[in-house]
Design a protein around this motif. Structure first.
Motif, PDB file in Angstrom:
ATOM      1  N   UNK A  49      47.196  38.537  58.030  1.00 45.84           N
ATOM      2  CA  UNK A  49      46.847  37.480  57.087  1.00 45.84           C
ATOM      3  C   UNK A  49      45.531  37.813  56.381  1.00 45.84           C
ATOM      4  N   UNK A  50      44.561  38.276  57.156  1.00 44.99           N
ATOM      5  CA  UNK A  50      43.278  38.657  56.556  1.00 44.99           C
ATOM      6  C   UNK A  50      43.472  39.804  55.563  1.00 44.99           C
ATOM      7  N   UNK A  51      44.263  40.802  55.931  1.00 45.64           N
ATOM      8  CA  UNK A  51      44.505  41.938  55.036  1.00 45.64           C
ATOM      9  C   UNK A  51      45.197  41.487  53.764  1.00 45.64           C
ATOM     10  N   UNK A  52      46.141  40.570  53.891  1.00 41.69           N
ATOM     11  CA  UNK A  52      46.836  40.041  52.721  1.00 41.69           C
ATOM     12  C   UNK A  52      45.855  39.324  51.795  1.00 41.69           C
ATOM     13  N   UNK A  53      45.040  38.473  52.360  1.00 38.31           N
ATOM     14  CA  UNK A  53      44.062  37.721  51.563  1.00 38.31           C
ATOM     15  C   UNK A  53      43.057  38.656  50.899  1.00 38.31           C
ATOM     16  N   UNK A  54      42.698  39.712  51.592  1.00 37.70           N
ATOM     17  CA  UNK A  54      41.654  40.618  51.102  1.00 37.70           C
ATOM     18  C   UNK A  54      42.156  41.631  50.089  1.00 37.70           C
ATOM     19  N   UNK A  55      43.443  42.033  50.177  1.00 41.99           N
ATOM     20  CA  UNK A  55      43.888  43.172  49.381  1.00 41.99           C
ATOM     21  C   UNK A  55      45.176  42.981  48.583  1.00 41.99           C
ATOM     22  N   UNK A  56      45.943  41.936  48.823  1.00 39.93           N
ATOM     23  CA  UNK A  56      47.210  41.780  48.103  1.00 39.93           C
ATOM     24  C   UNK A  56      46.967  41.678  46.605  1.00 39.93           C
ATOM     25  N   UNK A  57      47.670  42.497  45.832  1.00 41.66           N
ATOM     26  CA  UNK A  57      47.449  42.531  44.384  1.00 41.66           C
ATOM     27  C   UNK A  57      47.857  41.227  43.711  1.00 41.66           C
ATOM     28  N   UNK A  58      48.802  40.505  44.292  1.00 37.49           N
ATOM     29  CA  UNK A  58      49.298  39.282  43.663  1.00 37.49           C
ATOM     30  C   UNK A  58      48.250  38.177  43.589  1.00 37.49           C
ATOM     31  N   UNK A  59      47.179  38.295  44.383  1.00 42.75           N
ATOM     32  CA  UNK A  59      46.145  37.262  44.335  1.00 42.75           C
ATOM     33  C   UNK A  59      44.817  37.805  43.818  1.00 42.75           C
ATOM     34  N   UNK A  60      44.880  38.890  43.067  1.00 45.53           N
ATOM     35  CA  UNK A  60      43.666  39.496  42.524  1.00 45.53           C
ATOM     36  C   UNK A  60      42.796  38.489  41.776  1.00 45.53           C
ATOM     37  N   UNK A  61      43.425  37.627  40.977  1.00 43.40           N
ATOM     38  CA  UNK A  61      42.670  36.714  40.127  1.00 43.40           C
ATOM     39  C   UNK A  61      42.210  35.473  40.873  1.00 43.40           C
ATOM     40  N   UNK A  62      42.684  35.289  42.109  1.00 42.87           N
ATOM     41  CA  UNK A  62      42.331  34.086  42.857  1.00 42.87           C
ATOM     42  C   UNK A  62      41.848  34.432  44.269  1.00 42.87           C
ATOM     43  N   UNK A  63      41.304  35.634  44.423  1.00 49.95           N
ATOM     44  CA  UNK A  63      40.986  36.090  45.774  1.00 49.95           C
ATOM     45  C   UNK A  63      39.904  35.243  46.452  1.00 49.95           C
ATOM     46  N   UNK A  64      38.794  34.995  45.762  1.00 52.14           N
ATOM     47  CA  UNK A  64      37.713  34.215  46.370  1.00 52.14           C
ATOM     48  C   UNK A  64      38.179  32.783  46.638  1.00 52.14           C
ATOM     49  N   UNK A  65      38.927  32.248  45.709  1.00 49.63           N
ATOM     50  CA  UNK A  65      39.473  30.902  45.868  1.00 49.63           C
ATOM     51  C   UNK A  65      40.417  30.840  47.073  1.00 49.63           C
ATOM     52  N   UNK A  66      41.254  31.882  47.242  1.00 43.75           N
ATOM     53  CA  UNK A  66      42.187  31.911  48.361  1.00 43.75           C
ATOM     54  C   UNK A  66      41.444  31.984  49.691  1.00 43.75           C
ATOM     55  N   UNK A  67      40.397  32.791  49.760  1.00 42.77           N
ATOM     56  CA  UNK A  67      39.587  32.856  50.982  1.00 42.77           C
ATOM     57  C   UNK A  67      39.012  31.485  51.318  1.00 42.77           C
ATOM     58  N   UNK A  68      38.526  30.807  50.309  1.00 38.63           N
ATOM     59  CA  UNK A  68      37.951  29.475  50.501  1.00 38.63           C
ATOM     60  C   UNK A  68      39.010  28.500  51.030  1.00 38.63           C
ATOM     61  N   UNK A  69      40.183  28.517  50.440  1.00 33.83           N
ATOM     62  CA  UNK A  69      41.239  27.588  50.844  1.00 33.83           C
ATOM     63  C   UNK A  69      41.712  27.855  52.268  1.00 33.83           C
ATOM     64  N   UNK A  70      41.878  29.129  52.615  1.00 36.91           N
ATOM     65  CA  UNK A  70      42.335  29.466  53.959  1.00 36.91           C
ATOM     66  C   UNK A  70      41.295  29.054  54.997  1.00 36.91           C
ATOM     67  N   UNK A  71      40.031  29.350  54.741  1.00 32.69           N
ATOM     68  CA  UNK A  71      38.983  28.946  55.684  1.00 32.69           C
ATOM     69  C   UNK A  71      38.958  27.436  55.847  1.00 32.69           C
ATOM     70  N   UNK A  72      39.146  26.724  54.751  1.00 32.48           N
ATOM     71  CA  UNK A  72      39.142  25.265  54.810  1.00 32.48           C
ATOM     72  C   UNK A  72      40.270  24.764  55.698  1.00 32.48           C
ATOM     73  N   UNK A  73      41.453  25.353  55.552  1.00 37.11           N
ATOM     74  CA  UNK A  73      42.593  24.868  56.320  1.00 37.11           C
ATOM     75  C   UNK A  73      42.510  25.268  57.788  1.00 37.11           C
TER      76      UNK A  73
END
Length: 315
Positions: free
Chosen positions: A203-227
């Protein structure tokens, strides 16, 4: 291996809302794996060994599903878990290398225009390649087959411990069987812990490197940590007697809990969180709404069936 052209991922890529829903499904799988792991320990500590085994088994299964879902946007859900077990073993029932495909999304999104492709099949080696080459997880080819070995043995033992009355009835105060149940519940819990750690890294690797979330990477990290902090930990705390178990869970989830993000790149974080949560409200996530509606209907039907007999003169 690039799974971006799979119809399942194309389904999730079609809009920002769908991409948010994919992240939400991934979080649900992860929360289920971690919660079942915690409940398994709690049951084991209270000498409810056969049910501890079942909870730990489903934690392992949810971790395996998450690993596949992150890559493919779908996962196998048929044949009594046989397909997902064989996938991680890298072979089919005959021992030959086999191609696998997901079918969970087809059932969920049948009314949303989703059409699976018969060409969207993959092997364990290709799944490992995706994590190694695209998500910078170099140990996937060594760790994923371990999940297959655990699932192979765990499924049989889980069935024995919960389906066979000659074993279940002797869980307590039997010279041999009680000791075997203790060893089984401990081993299954250890297996769930290992698989949860592996899925956490995935999950961490996906959040950190998946190309599909390139434009929302920092936002995705924030959302996952929140949840993780706002949904996972409180739900576990409410379900367990021994609160120290939460620390054991946090040992497994630490790599997500420690995610770092740049707040300067997350404009209006509260609104981002609201937008994310709105994406999977039942009115906006029709597939989730239908699933919950059907579940509610079936629960009420069962209640009514039991009530109709209980109110009669049959017993």
């Amino acid at each position: 291996m690039d799974f971006s052209q799979f119809q399942s991922n194309q389904f999730w890529y079609q809009s920002d809302e769908r991409q948010a829903q994919k992240l939400y499904v991934a979080l649900c799988l992860y929360i289920s794996a971690a919660s079942d792991f915690a409940v398994g320990i709690d049951l084991k500590n209270n000498d409810k060994l056969n049910w501890s085994t079942t909870a730990s088994y489903y934690s392992i299964l949810h971790s395996a599903r998450l690993i596949i879902f992150l890559a493919v946007g779908d996962y196998p859900q048929q044949n009594g878990h046989e397909d997902i077990r064989n996938l991680f073993r890298g072979q089919n029932r005959s021992g030959n290398t086999n191609l696998f495909s997901g079918n969970w999304l087809k059932k969920l999104a049948r009314n949303a225009g989703f059409q699976s492709s018969p060409e969207d099949k993959f092997t364990l080696a290709q799944l490992c390649s995706y994590y190694k080459d695209c998500l910078q997880f170099p140990n996937s080819d060594r760790l994923f087959p371990t999940i297959g070995k655990i699932l192979k043995d765990a499924k049989t033992l889980r069935n024995n411990s919960n389906y066979d009355a000659l074993l279940m009835a002797h869980e307590w105060h039997h010279k041999q069987v009680e000791d075997d149940f203790i060893k089984l519940s401990n081993s299954m819990s250890d297996g769930a812990k290992l698989c949860l750690k592996i899925s956490t890294q995935c999950f961490k690797s996906y959040i950190s490197y998946a190309s599909e979330i390139d434009l929302r990477r920092e936002e995705t990290k924030y959302l996952v940590k929140h949840y993780i902090a706002g949904r996972l930990y409180p739900s576990i705390s409410q379900r367990i007697e021994d609160q120290s178990i939460l620390n054991t869970v946090k040992e497994c989830t630490r790599k997500l809990d420690d995610l770092q993000y740049d707040m300067e790149n997350i404009k209006d974080s509260n609104n981002k969180l609201d937008e994310f949560e709105k994406s999977f409200l039942r009115d906006n996530f029709g597939e989730k709404q239908k699933l919950m509606h059907d579940f509610n209907r079936d629960v009420n039907n069962l209640k009514q069936d039991i009530k109709s007999v209980s109110n009669g003169s049959y017993i």
